[in-house]
Design a protein around this motif. Structure first.
Motif, short mmCIF file in Angstrom:
data_model
loop_
_atom_site.label_atom_id
_atom_site.label_comp_id
_atom_site.label_asym_id
_atom_site.label_seq_id
_atom_site.Cartn_x
_atom_site.Cartn_y
_atom_site.Cartn_z
N VAL A 77 0.83 -1.20 0.00
CA VAL A 77 0.00 0.00 0.00
C VAL A 77 0.86 1.26 0.00
CG1 VAL A 77 -1.66 1.35 1.37
CG2 VAL A 77 -2.03 -1.09 0.99
N SER A 78 1.94 1.25 0.78
CA SER A 78 2.81 2.42 0.78
C SER A 78 3.49 2.60 -0.57
CB SER A 78 3.84 2.35 1.92
OG SER A 78 4.71 1.27 1.74
N ASP B 95 5.49 3.72 -6.69
CA ASP B 95 6.78 3.07 -6.90
C ASP B 95 6.54 1.68 -7.49
OD1 ASP B 95 9.24 1.81 -6.74
OD2 ASP B 95 9.70 2.59 -4.75
N GLN B 96 6.54 1.59 -8.81
CA GLN B 96 6.19 0.36 -9.50
C GLN B 96 7.13 -0.79 -9.17
OE1 GLN B 96 3.31 0.17 -11.22
NE2 GLN B 96 3.68 -2.01 -11.31
N GLU C 17 5.75 -4.32 -7.49
CA GLU C 17 6.00 -5.65 -8.04
C GLU C 17 6.72 -6.55 -7.04
OE1 GLU C 17 7.97 -5.12 -11.79
OE2 GLU C 17 6.31 -3.93 -12.58
N GLU C 18 7.71 -5.99 -6.34
CA GLU C 18 8.45 -6.77 -5.36
C GLU C 18 7.55 -7.24 -4.23
OE1 GLU C 18 11.85 -6.21 -1.92
OE2 GLU C 18 11.59 -4.62 -3.40
N THR C 19 6.82 -6.32 -3.63
CA THR C 19 6.01 -6.67 -2.47
C THR C 19 4.81 -7.54 -2.82
OG1 THR C 19 4.79 -4.58 -2.64
CG2 THR C 19 6.68 -4.62 -1.16
N SER C 20 4.31 -7.44 -4.04
CA SER C 20 3.18 -8.28 -4.42
C SER C 20 3.58 -9.75 -4.52
CB SER C 20 2.55 -7.80 -5.73
OG SER C 20 3.44 -7.95 -6.80
N GLY C 21 4.88 -10.03 -4.59
CA GLY C 21 5.35 -11.41 -4.64
C GLY C 21 5.68 -12.00 -3.28
#
Length: 98
Positions: free
Chosen positions: A39-40, A46-47, A51-55
């Motif tokens: 969310v942050s 910050d794309q 992408e990193e955190t969604s994994g």
């Protein structure tokens, strides 16, 4: 009844944890950590971090975490503003008062 719901939720949360391996170090992210980072990252547009955190966790776990974060944020704002959560949520979304 609430005890069973709490136990079921705890089982779901623990089963949705995901380990991310970075080199020789293993890092476990829980769904709330992932939701907060996601969310942050979205708020900062910050794309790469999105992408990193969604994994870090499964999409279902991330959705649950984002929903929980939204609920807690609305409740906190409602208390701060001395308004109902419904009023705050509608205001955040730009909707007219119900």
């Amino acid at each position: 009844m609430w005890g069973r719901i709490r136990k079921s939720s705890a089982r779901i949360v623990s089963s949705l944890r995901h380990e991310e391996r970075t080199g020789r170090e293993t890092r476990t992210h829980n769904l709330f950590e992932a939701a907060a980072a996601y969310v942050s990252a979205c708020a900062e547009d910050d794309q790469d971090r999105i992408e990193e955190t969604s994994g870090w966790v499964s999409p279902e776990a991330l959705s649950f975490g984002v929903n929980e974060l939204a609920c807690r944020a609305v409740i906190a704002l409602a208390r701060e503003r001395d308004e109902s959560p419904r009023t705050v949520a509608r205001a955040l979304l730009g909707l007219p008062a119900a």
